[in-house]
Design an enzyme around this catalytic site. Sequence first.
Site, PDB file in Angstrom:
ATOM      1  N   SER A   4       0.799  -1.233   0.000  1.00  0.00           N
ATOM      2  CA  SER A   4       0.000   0.000   0.000  1.00  0.00           C
ATOM      3  C   SER A   4       0.828   1.277   0.000  1.00  0.00           C
ATOM      4  CB  SER A   4      -0.936  -0.015   1.207  1.00  0.00           C
ATOM      5  OG  SER A   4      -0.182  -0.054   2.396  1.00  0.00           O
TER       6      SER A   4
ATOM      7  N   THR B 247      -9.778   1.804  -1.829  1.00  0.00           N
ATOM      8  CA  THR B 247      -9.155   3.081  -1.464  1.00  0.00           C
ATOM      9  C   THR B 247      -9.668   4.252  -2.304  1.00  0.00           C
ATOM     10  OG1 THR B 247      -7.045   4.288  -1.531  1.00  0.00           O
ATOM     11  CG2 THR B 247      -7.254   2.483  -3.050  1.00  0.00           C
TER      12      THR B 247
ATOM     13  N   TYR C  51      -0.557   1.575  -7.441  1.00  0.00           N
ATOM     14  CA  TYR C  51      -1.282   1.163  -6.234  1.00  0.00           C
ATOM     15  C   TYR C  51      -2.786   1.350  -6.441  1.00  0.00           C
ATOM     16  CZ  TYR C  51      -3.461   1.610  -1.667  1.00  0.00           C
ATOM     17  OH  TYR C  51      -4.317   1.478  -0.606  1.00  0.00           O
TER      18      TYR C  51
ATOM     19  N   ASN D 247      -8.669   8.961   4.362  1.00  0.00           N
ATOM     20  CA  ASN D 247      -7.420   8.902   5.152  1.00  0.00           C
ATOM     21  C   ASN D 247      -7.667   8.317   6.544  1.00  0.00           C
ATOM     22  OD1 ASN D 247      -6.836  10.793   2.911  1.00  0.00           O
ATOM     23  ND2 ASN D 247      -4.865  10.886   3.926  1.00  0.00           N
TER      24      ASN D 247
ATOM     25  N   ARG E  45      -7.559  16.754   3.263  1.00  0.00           N
ATOM     26  CA  ARG E  45      -7.903  15.328   3.283  1.00  0.00           C
ATOM     27  C   ARG E  45      -9.041  15.082   4.269  1.00  0.00           C
ATOM     28  NH1 ARG E  45      -5.353  15.604  -0.505  1.00  0.00           N
ATOM     29  NH2 ARG E  45      -3.517  14.438  -1.209  1.00  0.00           N
TER      30      ARG E  45
ATOM     31  N   ARG F  98       4.569  16.797  -3.152  1.00  0.00           N
ATOM     32  CA  ARG F  98       4.862  15.377  -3.380  1.00  0.00           C
ATOM     33  C   ARG F  98       4.107  14.976  -4.643  1.00  0.00           C
ATOM     34  NH1 ARG F  98       3.169  11.275   1.396  1.00  0.00           N
ATOM     35  NH2 ARG F  98       1.109  11.702   0.553  1.00  0.00           N
TER      36      ARG F  98
END
Length: 327
Positions: free
Chosen positions: A74, A114, A138, A167, A221, A281
């Site tokens: 993950s 997810t 993923y 999350n 999130r 990121r």
Amino acid sequence: MSKYLVTGGAGYVGSVVAAHLLAAGHTVTVLDDLDTGFERGVPAGAAFVRGRIQEAADVLDPSYDGVLHFAAHSRVGESVEDPEKYWRNNVAGTLDLLAAMRAAQVRTLVFSSTAAVYGEPERTPITETDPTAPTSPYGSSKLAVDHMIGGECAAHGLAAASLRYFNVAGAHFTDDGAAYGERHDPETHLIPLVLQVAQGRRESVSVFGDDYPTPDGTCVRDYIHVADLARAHLLALEQAMPGEHLICNLGNGNGFSVREVIETVREVTGHPVPETVAPRRSGDPAVLVASADRARGELGWRPERADLAAIVEDAWRFAQRVAEESA
Ligand code: UFG
């Protein structure tokens, strides 16, 4: 009472769900290869088999009522560097698991999916009918399994649910003093990392980008307490119908920015948390917030710890406990 196989039950979410199943009076076998899980994460009262999902056929027999499938790689970044690992384990491994279930006549499955299946969303809150466009192997591997399960339901009468987590955070504490929480190594998730700074185990937290189109420029999130998440799995087991594949988002429908999370950690812990701004990121969507209307309607699910401070308090309690254990 029923008997369930929990794959990945030595990992974070799997262990919390296994503990909830046991507390509800069910019989649980955990199948985990301990690649990223920890044997001490397996709840007392569960039988433990060390093995891979490809070996599920050795464990399953018709005495099982269902499978809860968490075992998966993950790490989003790792999946970009080594996609084959994700296709082989998450996708091909689940194909083997489905075949083993069919052979053993075990016809109920709850799968750990997810929010990463949605990729960069076109709008928020995200509903289950929104386009799926994963931005990493993923996410693609989890979406492939969602499709695989849909086919298994239609062709072979499996009763299944795919729960798409936003999350996940926080920790679960049982009446007998056990604690289940995040022990990733390396840790990449925001809340445990920020708590490590509060503990003095890290100097500062890097804020990955402060120029997103959000109120304070940092990513937003939807954080969901792991115990609320776990309860949804038990409800999904009750609601699963042969031949039907229920897909449900699991989040609270509230977005919190990276800076709000850091500020909440300061308030909850009373410790300073130095932060530095770092580049974005790659692959991080600006905002990921769930519409949980379907989970509420179809499962009758109601989060009990939707408040970010409550989530952080439990994560902090667990982080302190882990620090005491390793002291
Ligand atoms: N973040 C930082 N600094 C850090 C770590 C994280 O600023 O040191 C930020 C991230 O950029 C992101 C937010 O904090 O904006 C949350 O990051 P996490 O790594 O905690 O969680 P993600 O949102 O990246 O990941 C979650 C799930 C994944 C899933 C992904 C889908 O944990 O399994 O959502 O995008 F794939």
